[in-house]
Scaffold this active site. Sequence first.
Site, PDB file in Angstrom:
ATOM      1  N   ASP A   1    -103.091  62.854  32.476  1.00 21.44           N
ATOM      2  CA  ASP A   1    -104.210  63.282  31.642  1.00 21.44           C
ATOM      3  C   ASP A   1    -105.399  62.358  31.831  1.00 21.44           C
ATOM      4  O   ASP A   1    -105.250  61.148  32.006  1.00 21.44           O
ATOM      5  CB  ASP A   1    -103.796  63.302  30.163  1.00 21.44           C
TER       6      ASP A   1
ATOM      7  N   GLU B   1    -101.242  75.836  24.371  1.00 19.38           N
ATOM      8  CA  GLU B   1    -100.404  74.725  24.803  1.00 19.38           C
ATOM      9  C   GLU B   1    -100.458  73.640  23.732  1.00 19.38           C
ATOM     10  O   GLU B   1    -101.514  73.083  23.456  1.00 19.38           O
ATOM     11  CB  GLU B   1    -100.910  74.133  26.113  1.00 19.38           C
TER      12      GLU B   1
END
Length: 262
Positions: A60, A49
């Site tokens: 995140d 990724e």
Amino acid sequence: MSALTERIDAAKAEGRVALVGYLPVGYPDVPTSLAAMRVLVEAGCDIVEVGPAYSDPLLDGPVIQHAAAVALEGGVKVDDAFTAVRTVAEAGAVPVVMAYGNLMYARGWKRFAADLKAAGGAGAITPDLTPDAAPEWVEAARAADIDTIFLVAPSTTRERMQLTCDASRGFVYATPLMGVTGERASVGDAAERVVGAAREAGAARVCIGVGVSTGVQAAEVAQYADGVIVGTAFVRALGDEGDLERLRAKVEELAAGVRGEA
């Protein structure tokens, strides 16, 4: 079949699950991030990724937020993400991007999909987009032959689980924890439940991102998922110093885990 499904199925044929590694582009600088992605492939990641740096990465955790801030301060560009995708493909893994919707929208759905395809990308994970909220992206991705990878969680209703699994291509990204990403002390049984719910909705391949940071945890998740996704642990291993050997050791540990060797 797509490059993603073929790679996941190839891992299964070997008696294991796929290891999916995440790294942000430009951390700690662009050249080192490209070298780090090659290390991911060399040390055992099947799928990588690529994370284009984004100014407001709400989903995140602090480790990846810090990495994104460093990358942006260093002047990383969206085009660098496509260079990273090309780097991963040339190294022998299947590249996808994990990108926030505003970044993709700013470039243009069709242009983003076309650029990703031209660089050798196979799919895009969109953590802040749902299929019904981004029909333009789904249309652009289908036209470019890019897999659309959407997220499901414990809070996903039965109806929305069906919608999401129907719209996903390549694999479904399952996260059993509410909140931001990051390493966890234990996996917990919610991981297996959310994978089961996705399978009931028809998902043929489910990869799970749960804050896995050790080979033992990877081996646990590998018992019921088709792929183990690792991000924060790899970003932490790389660190501001750009320690490629420390990163390599962590990838090898996780790779051993998905192979049942931890």
